[in-house]
Design a protein around this motif. Structure first.
Motif, PDB file in Angstrom:
ATOM      1  N   HIS A  83       0.807  -1.217   0.000  1.00  0.00           N
ATOM      2  CA  HIS A  83       0.000   0.000   0.000  1.00  0.00           C
ATOM      3  C   HIS A  83       0.840   1.266   0.000  1.00  0.00           C
ATOM      4  O   HIS A  83       0.306   2.365  -0.193  1.00  0.00           O
ATOM      5  CB  HIS A  83      -0.920   0.006   1.221  1.00  0.00           C
ATOM      6  N   ARG A  84       2.130   1.155   0.237  1.00  0.00           N
ATOM      7  CA  ARG A  84       2.964   2.345   0.381  1.00  0.00           C
ATOM      8  C   ARG A  84       3.399   2.880  -0.980  1.00  0.00           C
ATOM      9  O   ARG A  84       3.796   2.116  -1.860  1.00  0.00           O
ATOM     10  CB  ARG A  84       4.193   2.018   1.234  1.00  0.00           C
ATOM     11  N   VAL A  85       3.327   4.196  -1.128  1.00  0.00           N
ATOM     12  CA  VAL A  85       3.735   4.819  -2.381  1.00  0.00           C
ATOM     13  C   VAL A  85       5.196   4.499  -2.663  1.00  0.00           C
ATOM     14  O   VAL A  85       6.054   4.622  -1.787  1.00  0.00           O
ATOM     15  CB  VAL A  85       3.521   6.346  -2.320  1.00  0.00           C
ATOM     16  N   GLY A  86       5.472   4.060  -3.894  1.00  0.00           N
ATOM     17  CA  GLY A  86       6.829   3.700  -4.263  1.00  0.00           C
ATOM     18  C   GLY A  86       7.156   2.244  -4.038  1.00  0.00           C
ATOM     19  O   GLY A  86       8.257   1.797  -4.350  1.00  0.00           O
ATOM     20  N   VAL A  87       6.205   1.471  -3.505  1.00  0.00           N
ATOM     21  CA  VAL A  87       6.404   0.031  -3.276  1.00  0.00           C
ATOM     22  C   VAL A  87       5.311  -0.725  -4.021  1.00  0.00           C
ATOM     23  O   VAL A  87       4.120  -0.534  -3.739  1.00  0.00           O
ATOM     24  CB  VAL A  87       6.346  -0.320  -1.774  1.00  0.00           C
ATOM     25  N   GLY A  88       5.708  -1.567  -4.968  1.00  0.00           N
ATOM     26  CA  GLY A  88       4.722  -2.364  -5.689  1.00  0.00           C
ATOM     27  C   GLY A  88       3.722  -1.482  -6.414  1.00  0.00           C
ATOM     28  O   GLY A  88       4.084  -0.685  -7.277  1.00  0.00           O
ATOM     29  N   ILE A  89       2.432  -1.595  -6.043  1.00  0.00           N
ATOM     30  CA  ILE A  89       1.392  -0.807  -6.698  1.00  0.00           C
ATOM     31  C   ILE A  89       0.901   0.321  -5.788  1.00  0.00           C
ATOM     32  O   ILE A  89      -0.140   0.922  -6.041  1.00  0.00           O
ATOM     33  CB  ILE A  89       0.212  -1.696  -7.122  1.00  0.00           C
ATOM     34  N   VAL A 232       4.814   4.902 -12.338  1.00  0.00           N
ATOM     35  CA  VAL A 232       5.412   3.571 -12.191  1.00  0.00           C
ATOM     36  C   VAL A 232       4.428   2.605 -11.537  1.00  0.00           C
ATOM     37  O   VAL A 232       4.274   1.452 -11.962  1.00  0.00           O
ATOM     38  CB  VAL A 232       6.717   3.658 -11.382  1.00  0.00           C
ATOM     39  N   ALA A 233       3.728   3.075 -10.498  1.00  0.00           N
ATOM     40  CA  ALA A 233       2.752   2.231  -9.813  1.00  0.00           C
ATOM     41  C   ALA A 233       1.605   1.860 -10.730  1.00  0.00           C
ATOM     42  O   ALA A 233       1.125   0.713 -10.730  1.00  0.00           O
ATOM     43  CB  ALA A 233       2.225   2.939  -8.571  1.00  0.00           C
ATOM     44  N   THR A 234       1.153   2.802 -11.549  1.00  0.00           N
ATOM     45  CA  THR A 234       0.054   2.529 -12.473  1.00  0.00           C
ATOM     46  C   THR A 234       0.470   1.516 -13.527  1.00  0.00           C
ATOM     47  O   THR A 234      -0.285   0.587 -13.851  1.00  0.00           O
ATOM     48  CB  THR A 234      -0.410   3.839 -13.139  1.00  0.00           C
ATOM     49  N   GLY A 235       1.669   1.676 -14.064  1.00  0.00           N
ATOM     50  CA  GLY A 235       2.157   0.686 -15.022  1.00  0.00           C
ATOM     51  C   GLY A 235       2.267  -0.692 -14.412  1.00  0.00           C
ATOM     52  O   GLY A 235       1.879  -1.698 -15.029  1.00  0.00           O
ATOM     53  N   SER A 236       2.770  -0.771 -13.183  1.00  0.00           N
ATOM     54  CA  SER A 236       2.888  -2.055 -12.498  1.00  0.00           C
ATOM     55  C   SER A 236       1.514  -2.662 -12.246  1.00  0.00           C
ATOM     56  O   SER A 236       1.303  -3.875 -12.419  1.00  0.00           O
ATOM     57  CB  SER A 236       3.645  -1.880 -11.175  1.00  0.00           C
ATOM     58  N   LEU A 237       0.566  -1.829 -11.824  1.00  0.00           N
ATOM     59  CA  LEU A 237      -0.794  -2.319 -11.594  1.00  0.00           C
ATOM     60  C   LEU A 237      -1.405  -2.883 -12.873  1.00  0.00           C
ATOM     61  O   LEU A 237      -2.025  -3.949 -12.858  1.00  0.00           O
ATOM     62  CB  LEU A 237      -1.674  -1.178 -11.073  1.00  0.00           C
TER      63      LEU A 237
END
Length: 401
Positions: A83-89, A232-237
């Motif tokens: 849930h943290r910004v910059g980690v995973g999604i 980056v998070a959106t692309g990963s999601l």
């Protein structure tokens, strides 16, 4: 197991064995009440919402948010960091509440409109036919490896603009990221983020005709509508949600048809039923077994249960869908099968039209091309995703002739 909804003690731990038999286990749990206390495979204790009406209510309840602040200690203790910004999604629309969620979703939504999805249909047919042609020379295949996984991965990669030859690790990364919090999970999230960050750099330098280039242009805009972390998070999601849900939709549908070969014959003889049948597959065995957790921002009552601020709420979409009619009956002729497999409310899955279209094309082509398609091993031996929020077979050995 009586009066379970009146105690805060965890009464069921979601283990790999529970997930393997989730439809039966969740139905038994729901019989004790629509909201029950469980311990998730992550170790987090949560309220499991198991009935259709309560699930819809929970997914739109103003006090059940994606903001984890009230539950931060429980998440930290369990090692949950996605849930943290910059980690995973973390920082993607899936992890945000309005107004950030509204802003992020608006930027991505045009790529998944019904019109754009219809334009993609020809390409999905081409990819499907190529995968089936590659299988045709074999008597036996693993349908997950040969068909249900590569089709959605190829589609979402082309939509995003991920070059061919750079997609091989997506399945491993997403499978690890969606599993129980661990060093391997965090490493998978970091690896996917690093890949996406490097790809964004390339799209900034040399944009192409794809969704990630469009989103990168939004990030470069002077009004700063999309931060680097959000991009980056959106692309990963989109990599994760854009293929993993459809991989398991297809796998679950094939297991259901193997269990009910008469229903496969119906679809072969009446292919016009395929679109409706996809809704029935989604109702029967949702690929997203449990929605991403919600966190109580205030005390509330749901299904007769008092939920306190800071409690974690897990909406079991799979259990809610089987709360309608005969929970174990597959009927591909069922008109307008009701379900919330794609969620409900503001977080309803953007990619739902694409997943439906892919499944309709893929299942129709597979059933038509291989009229003798059948399981190569007893279905009792199928291995299922052992932890996390997804449901689907890890492999599915099948005979083609």
């Amino acid at each position: 197991m009586t009066q379970l909804s009146q105690t805060r003690d965890a009464v069921l731990t979601i283990t790999a064995d529970v997930k393997a038999h989730a439809p039966q286990v969740l139905a038994e749990l729901r019989a004790n009440g629509p909201v029950q206390r469980v311990r998730l495979s992550s170790g987090i204790e949560a309220w499991a919402v198991l009935s259709y009406e309560e699930a819809r209510a929970a997914l739109t309840h103003p006090a059940l948010l994606r903001d984890p602040t009230p539950s931060e200690k429980a998440l930290t203790d369990a090692g949950y960091t996605a849930h943290r910004v910059g980690v995973g999604i973390g920082g993607s629309m899936l992890q945000e509440d309005p107004p950030n969620h509204t802003r992020l979703r608006r930027l991505v939504a045009p790529a998944f409109s019904a019109r754009r999805t219809k334009l993609l249909a020809r390409r999905v047919h081409e990819i499907t036919d190529g995968l089936i042609d590659a299988m045709a020379g074999h008597d036996e295949v693993d349908l997950v490896q040969a068909f249900t996984a590569p089709l959605p991965i190829t589609v979402i990669s082309e939509l995003l603009g991920v070059p061919e030859g750079e997609r091989d690790q997506f399945r491993d990364w997403t499978a690890a990221f969606l599993a129980t919090p661990s060093d391997a999970q965090r490493a998978a999230g970091a690896a996917l983020n690093a890949f996406m960050s490097a790809l964004v750099d390339r799209k900034q330098a040399e944009p192409t005709d794809d969704l990630l280039s469009d989103l990168t242009a939004q990030s470069n805009a002077e009004d700063g509508r999309l931060s680097r972390e959000e991009l980056v998070a959106t692309g990963s999601l989109l990599v994760i949600a854009g293929h993993e849900t459809t991989v398991n939709l297809l796998g679950n549908a094939l297991v259901a048809l193997f269990r009910h070969p008469d229903q496969a014959d119906v679809l072969r003889s009446r292919p016009e039923l395929l679109e409706g049948a996809v809704e029935e597959f989604l109702r029967l065995d949702s690929s997203v077994e449990m929605a991403t957790p919600r966190f109580a921002a205030a005390d509330l009552t749901l299904g007769g249960v008092e939920i306190r601020r800071g409690d974690v709420v897990a909406v079991y979409l799979a259990a809610a869908n089987r709360d309608l009619g005969d929970p174990f009956e597959l009927d591909v002729t069922r008109p307008h099968a009701r379900h919330i497999a794609f969620g409900h409310g503001i977080h309803h899955c953007l990619g739902a039209p694409l997943a439906r279209m892919e499944a309709t094309i893929a299942l129709g082509a597979l059933l038509n091309r291989f009229p003798e398609l059948r399981p190569a091993l007893p279905l009792e031996e199928v291995r299922w995703i052992p932890s996390g929020m997804m449901r689907g077979p890890l492999e599915l050995r099948a005979r083609l002739r």
